[in-house]
Scaffold this motif. Structure first.
Motif, short mmCIF file in Angstrom:
data_model
loop_
_atom_site.label_atom_id
_atom_site.label_comp_id
_atom_site.label_asym_id
_atom_site.label_seq_id
_atom_site.Cartn_x
_atom_site.Cartn_y
_atom_site.Cartn_z
N ARG A 117 0.87 -1.18 0.00
CA ARG A 117 0.00 0.00 0.00
C ARG A 117 0.90 1.22 0.00
NH1 ARG A 117 -5.03 -1.90 1.17
NH2 ARG A 117 -5.18 -3.48 2.78
N SER A 118 0.58 2.20 -0.82
CA SER A 118 1.42 3.39 -0.90
C SER A 118 1.36 4.22 0.37
CB SER A 118 1.03 4.27 -2.09
OG SER A 118 1.53 3.72 -3.27
N LYS A 119 0.18 4.32 1.00
CA LYS A 119 0.04 5.23 2.14
C LYS A 119 0.82 4.81 3.37
CE LYS A 119 -4.29 3.32 3.84
NZ LYS A 119 -5.68 3.59 4.15
N ASP A 120 0.97 3.49 3.60
CA ASP A 120 1.65 3.06 4.83
C ASP A 120 2.65 1.94 4.61
OD1 ASP A 120 -0.05 0.96 4.34
OD2 ASP A 120 -1.21 1.19 6.18
N SER A 121 2.93 1.59 3.36
CA SER A 121 3.91 0.55 3.00
C SER A 121 3.58 -0.82 3.56
CB SER A 121 5.32 0.96 3.43
OG SER A 121 5.73 2.10 2.72
N THR A 122 2.31 -1.07 3.82
CA THR A 122 1.88 -2.39 4.28
C THR A 122 1.99 -3.38 3.14
OG1 THR A 122 0.31 -1.38 5.80
CG2 THR A 122 -0.04 -3.70 5.28
N PHE A 123 2.60 -4.53 3.42
CA PHE A 123 2.72 -5.58 2.41
C PHE A 123 1.34 -6.15 2.12
CE2 PHE A 123 3.28 -10.10 1.35
CZ PHE A 123 4.06 -9.97 0.21
N VAL A 124 0.98 -6.21 0.84
CA VAL A 124 -0.34 -6.70 0.42
C VAL A 124 -0.25 -8.08 -0.19
CG1 VAL A 124 -2.28 -6.25 -1.12
CG2 VAL A 124 -1.21 -4.36 0.08
N GLY A 125 0.77 -8.33 -0.99
CA GLY A 125 0.91 -9.62 -1.64
C GLY A 125 2.18 -9.69 -2.45
N GLY A 145 -7.27 1.31 -5.06
CA GLY A 145 -6.38 2.14 -4.27
C GLY A 145 -5.06 2.37 -4.97
N ILE A 146 -4.16 3.01 -4.26
CA ILE A 146 -2.84 3.31 -4.79
C ILE A 146 -1.84 2.37 -4.13
CG2 ILE A 146 -1.07 5.07 -5.08
CD1 ILE A 146 -3.32 7.16 -4.80
N TYR A 147 -1.08 1.67 -4.96
CA TYR A 147 -0.13 0.67 -4.48
C TYR A 147 1.25 0.95 -5.05
CZ TYR A 147 -4.31 -1.90 -3.14
OH TYR A 147 -5.50 -2.27 -2.58
N ARG A 148 2.25 0.35 -4.42
CA ARG A 148 3.62 0.41 -4.92
C ARG A 148 4.03 -1.01 -5.28
NH1 ARG A 148 8.09 -0.07 -1.74
NH2 ARG A 148 6.81 0.39 0.06
N LEU A 149 4.39 -1.20 -6.55
CA LEU A 149 4.82 -2.50 -7.06
C LEU A 149 6.34 -2.51 -7.10
CD1 LEU A 149 3.62 -5.13 -8.33
CD2 LEU A 149 4.00 -4.04 -10.54
N LYS A 150 6.95 -3.47 -6.42
CA LYS A 150 8.41 -3.57 -6.38
C LYS A 150 8.83 -4.89 -7.02
CE LYS A 150 12.34 -3.74 -3.22
NZ LYS A 150 12.77 -3.76 -1.82
#
Length: 128
Positions: A76-84, A102-107
């Motif tokens: 999750r972009s807002k709190d860097s919680t790992f989603v999957g 929502g807004i996510y960060r893909l690494k």
């Protein structure tokens, strides 16, 4: 006053089953219980999922070849919680699930390569 004795039922391995008919009743009752539990678990897993999917293809930028076994993580972009997360297949393909819009960060990372990160916005309950 006389005491009443209560006869307790013992499981078959403790000598509580008197004959083959008792054993058959005991086994059938357990079998039906297990069959019902199996049916309920299948029905629960058949329910539609609300998760959205993000799919992609990872390639080596220089060689233009698929990058197998790269690690793909979604936060999750807002709190860097790992989603999957997942790893790419032999052709460099991946699919990772997000729970909601929502807004996510893909690494994406792999041994010997610089990790890359991209912001992904999921809207309108559409897969990407």
């Amino acid at each position: 006053m006389g005491e009443k004795s209560v006869e307790r039922i013992k499981p078959f391995w403790a000598g509580g089953v008197k004959d083959a008919e008792d054993l058959a009743k005991f086994v059938m009752k357990d079998f039906l219980l297990l069959a019902l539990l199996g049916l309920f678990s299948m029905l629960a897993s058949a329910q539609p999922r609300d998760n959205l999917t993000i799919s992609g293809h990872v390639t080596d930028a220089d060689l233009k070849e698929p990058l197998a076994q790269a690690t793909v993580q979604l936060f999750r972009s807002k709190d860097s919680t790992f989603v999957g997360g997942t790893v790419t297949d032999l052709r460099g393909n991946f699919t990772v699930e997000a729970p909601t819009n929502g807004i996510y960060r893909l690494k994406i990372s792999s041994v010997g390569f610089q990790p890359i990160q991209r912001e992904v916005t999921l809207r309108n309950n559409r897969d990407y």
